[in-house]
Design a protein around this motif. Structure first.
Motif, PDB file in Angstrom:
ATOM      1  N   ILE A 176      46.669 -47.579 -84.979  1.00  0.00           N
ATOM      2  CA  ILE A 176      47.313 -46.309 -85.306  1.00  0.00           C
ATOM      3  C   ILE A 176      47.450 -45.485 -84.026  1.00  0.00           C
ATOM      4  CG2 ILE A 176      47.101 -44.159 -86.616  1.00  0.00           C
ATOM      5  CD1 ILE A 176      45.573 -45.674 -88.737  1.00  0.00           C
ATOM      6  N   GLY A 177      48.612 -44.886 -83.830  1.00  0.00           N
ATOM      7  CA  GLY A 177      48.825 -44.036 -82.667  1.00  0.00           C
ATOM      8  C   GLY A 177      49.561 -44.750 -81.550  1.00  0.00           C
ATOM      9  N   PRO A 178      50.253 -43.995 -80.691  1.00  0.00           N
ATOM     10  CA  PRO A 178      51.084 -44.591 -79.628  1.00  0.00           C
ATOM     11  C   PRO A 178      50.289 -45.288 -78.538  1.00  0.00           C
ATOM     12  CG  PRO A 178      50.988 -42.214 -79.376  1.00  0.00           C
ATOM     13  CD  PRO A 178      50.348 -42.517 -80.700  1.00  0.00           C
ATOM     14  N   LEU A 180      43.440 -46.955 -80.943  1.00  0.00           N
ATOM     15  CA  LEU A 180      42.723 -46.746 -82.201  1.00  0.00           C
ATOM     16  C   LEU A 180      42.757 -48.041 -83.003  1.00  0.00           C
ATOM     17  CD1 LEU A 180      44.100 -43.212 -83.131  1.00  0.00           C
ATOM     18  CD2 LEU A 180      41.922 -43.765 -82.048  1.00  0.00           C
ATOM     19  N   LEU A 181      41.871 -48.965 -82.638  1.00  0.00           N
ATOM     20  CA  LEU A 181      41.837 -50.263 -83.304  1.00  0.00           C
ATOM     21  C   LEU A 181      41.045 -50.178 -84.605  1.00  0.00           C
ATOM     22  CD1 LEU A 181      41.241 -52.521 -80.175  1.00  0.00           C
ATOM     23  CD2 LEU A 181      43.402 -52.051 -81.323  1.00  0.00           C
TER      24      LEU A 181
END
Length: 714
Positions: free
Chosen positions: A351-353, A357-358
């Protein structure tokens, strides 16, 4: 020769029939005429067989001739032509039986019905012709002569295959001329894909296994089914519907157990690295032997059927042992396979660019979205039980070897319901509406004994305890009504109870609605009593209490004895024996603790005798070893609660606490429930549950319950 063959049903729907062709170049016009006649006769025999098997559907075909002729041979999609007709009418030309059909007349041989020879005679004829072909090749005979001999050999092989099919049909109970399951499946799949009900996704790029697109008619069917599901369940039962994201944080799925337990056993081709699902290989092997090996004995058949019945109950070691015992190799290469090992089926994403954030997953089910919203849904329902929540949405599973068309795919639509009920009252006010339903049920006892499913009245199944409770029974009945309303044949629908070790990690009792199709019995719906596992797990992980409250008409006071040890004072008094004293105090039963308390209050002192439990533990250990149960004795100085926490972390399902020379405590990991069992029975009780002959629910209902006397125990 270009050949176009179409099967046409009464409604004008076409089913393309693929044929395998062998090329042959005639030497002169006479030979061309003979081969064209043979081709035509062979083709008509195929139409006649398909017409019979497809229940008199009309058929048509068109032959486009060219200087090169082809001898048609049966496609693997269709059964071989019969060696004799089952009725006198079969000898008539199919062209004469079909209205409006035209056929080019030729002089020459025509296929006629003849008495089937024995399988041994057919094999002898094949062997003789094979020898003749080899002799011609050795003698360097002219190519046309060799080609003709080869064609004759293949025709004999076709006849032999026809006899084998007839024998197999007799063994399996099918009538002469009946289409095999595989042939029927291929015909249906061909129609569905050609009519654009569904097609492989990204087809122009050769597709991706386990992913499919729905075309216009497929979307219409899916929409109608989901609309009826919503009406039948959500609207009629006044359920609360939610719609949650597909991307799910790891912490949610860690709490639910999916990160650690949502796995299938996989094996690898040791040379190519190709992966296969281990249980599927064993299942396919057993089915193929049962269906195709005419020489199999009754004892071997019974053994294979038992393997199929208990397949989901096999551990990794047992599954690997069966694969080695039967000599199962990689289907594509016949290379040896690795030992089975677990493979997590969840798709991982981020999640996130930044991509940092695994630990995020595409949800493997929709139920967890309902559980994490329990508090708000409970409030929305007026803080009252029971209530049900439903969700329709996409789910994702990284299948090891997707197959069986739409039955095992990597992205699919799920429609799930979670019904929340008072655990002490699992009755259902509308159960009487389904209690009289009678349908095929397959309890675990019948599966373990090799019996078949039998028609059972639902009310009787609940009253006898075969089905755990009335609420579970009610939804089994509602699922039955839903499926039969969709048109599922009642005789091809059964409800199979999970074996004890087969059940999902959250289930106290679980039944699958299974439909018999060309792949055999396939799970369509799962109905499980999940108890409070998920709510308890999310409560512990999140720190938010996902509980319901019951208001009593009058206040109730409940007394509970809790032994609280002052470890500092006990340490000063008993020094090196402090741990032993604390453990002994915490392990005391209520009656023993009250006697100790009374003695201290009246005399100011009490005799404290160190119990001798080691010999009891060794006795139980020997019993477990004889029963084949893996175990370890923990005699560390940690408290009972810390030992429980350690075994829970390791995934040990049961812990036996020896605190008496007469009876002991068995604690179940997921529920943390404890029962008291005599020393002589404890090994057999654990063995019965591990082998799947009993469930923890059975044990819980059969033995006295035990409540921890110390908060540290949990």
């Amino acid at each position: 020769m270009a050949t176009e063959v179409d099967a046409v049903d009464g409604a004008g729907s076409y089913v393309a029939v693929e044929l395998v062709v062998w090329e042959y170049k005639p030497q002169d016009a006479a030979e061309e005429d003979r081969w064209a006649s043979a081709v035509e006769a062979e083709l008509w025999s195929w139409w006649w067989l398909s017409s019979l098997a497809l229940k008199e559907r009309r058929l048509k075909a068109r032959l486009i001739h060219s200087p090169r002729l082809s001898l048609l041979h049966p496609s693997p999609l269709l059964p071989p032509p019969p060696t004799s007709s089952p009725s006198a009418s079969a000898s008539a030309s199919p062209a004469d039986r079909l209205p409006g059909s035209r056929r080019r007349r030729r002089d020459g041989p025509r296929r006629r019905g003849r008495a089937p020879q024995g399988l041994a005679d057919k094999q002898a004829a094949v062997d003789a012709q094979g020898n003749a072909v080899r002799a011609l090749k050795a003698g360097k005979a002219p190519k046309p002569e060799i080609d003709a001999a080869i064609a004759a050999l293949n025709a004999l092989k076709i006849d032999k295959a026809g006899v084998e099919k007839q024998l197999q049909a007799a063994v399996s109970g099918a009538g002469d001329g009946a289409l095999t399951r595989e042939a029927f499946r291929h015909a249906v799949v061909n129609t569905l894909e050609r009519r654009l009900f569904y097609i492989p996704s990204f087809k122009i790029y050769r597709g991706v296994a386990g992913l499919y697109d729905y075309g216009p008619p497929g979307c219409a069917v899916k929409s109608n089914v989901l609309a009826y599901w919503r009406q039948h369940f959500v609207h009629e039962e006044s359920m609360l519907e939610v719609d949650c994201p597909c991307v799910t944080p790891e912490i949610v799925l860690k709490a639910s157990g999916h990160v650690d337990k949502f796995t299938d056993l996989m094996v690898k081709d040791e040379k190519t690295g190709t992966c296969y699902r281990a249980d599927h290989l064993l299942k396919d092997f057993c089915n193929e032997i049962l269906q195709k090996d005419l020489s199999i004995g009754a004892e071997k058949a019974a053994e294979l059927k038992l393997v199929l019945a208990t397949l989901d109950d096999l551990s990794a070691d047992e599954l690997g042992a069966k694969i080695k015992e039967y000599g199962i190799a990689a289907p594509d290469t016949k290379n040896p396979l690795s030992d089975p090992y677990p493979f997590n089926l969840m798709f991982q994403t981020s999640i996130g660019p930044s991509g940092l954030l695994l630990g995020k997953y595409m949800r493997p089910e929709t139920a967890q979205g309902i559980f994490v919203n329990f508090k708000d849904l409970y409030y929305y329902n007026g803080n009252k039980l029971p209530f049900a929540a439903a969700q329709i949405g996409q789910a994702f599973r990284n299948e090891i070897s997707p197959r069986q068309g739409l039955l095992r795919v990597r992205e699919f639509t799920l429609a799930e319901i979670e019904h929340f009920v008072d655990p002490e009252d699992k009755s259902h006010p509308k159960f009487s509406q389904v209690a009289d339903l009678e349908f095929l049920m397959f309890p675990r006892e019948q599966q373990m004994s090799g019996q078949s499913a039998i028609k059972t009245q639902l009310g009787e199944a609940v009253s006898k305890g075969t089905v755990n409770n009335a609420t579970l029974g009610y939804f089994i009945g509602r699922v039955y009504l839903f499926l039969t309303s969709l048109g599922i044949d009642k005789d091809r629908l059964r409800f199979r109870q999970h074996l004890a070790n087969e059940m999902a990690h959250y289930a106290a009792d679980c039944w699958d609605a299974e439909i018999e199709c060309s792949y055999g019995w396939i799970e369509c719906v799962g109905i499980a009593d999940r108890s409070a596992y998920d709510l308890r797990a999310h409560t512990e992980k999140s720190g938010v209490a996902l509980v319901a409250h019951e208001k009593f008409s009058e206040p109730r006071e409940v007394e509970k004895l809790v032994i609280s040890s002052n470890k500092k004072e006990l340490g000063l008094a008993f020094k090196g024996n402090q741990k032993m004293v604390v453990e002994s105090l915490e392990a005391m039963g209520e009656e023993e603790a009250l006697q100790l308390k009374a003695a201290l209050e009246s005399k100011g002192e009490a005799e404290f005798v160190k119990p001798e439990y080691e010999s009891v533990a060794q006795l139980i250990s020997r019993s477990l070893t004889v029963a084949g149960v893996s175990h370890k004795i923990d005699i560390t100085g940690n408290t009972i609660g810390k030992r429980y926490a350690r075994t829970d972390e390791l995934g040990v399902p049961f812990a036996i606490t020896v605190d008496s020379q007469v009876d002991v405590t068995i604690r179940e990991r997921d529920s943390k429930d404890q029962v008291r069992v005599s020393v002589g029975e404890v090994a057999s009780v654990v063995k019965e549950v591990i082998d799947g002959h009993q469930t923890w629910s059975d044990v819980w209902s059969s033995f006295p319950h035990h409540t921890s006397t110390s908060a540290e125990d949990e």
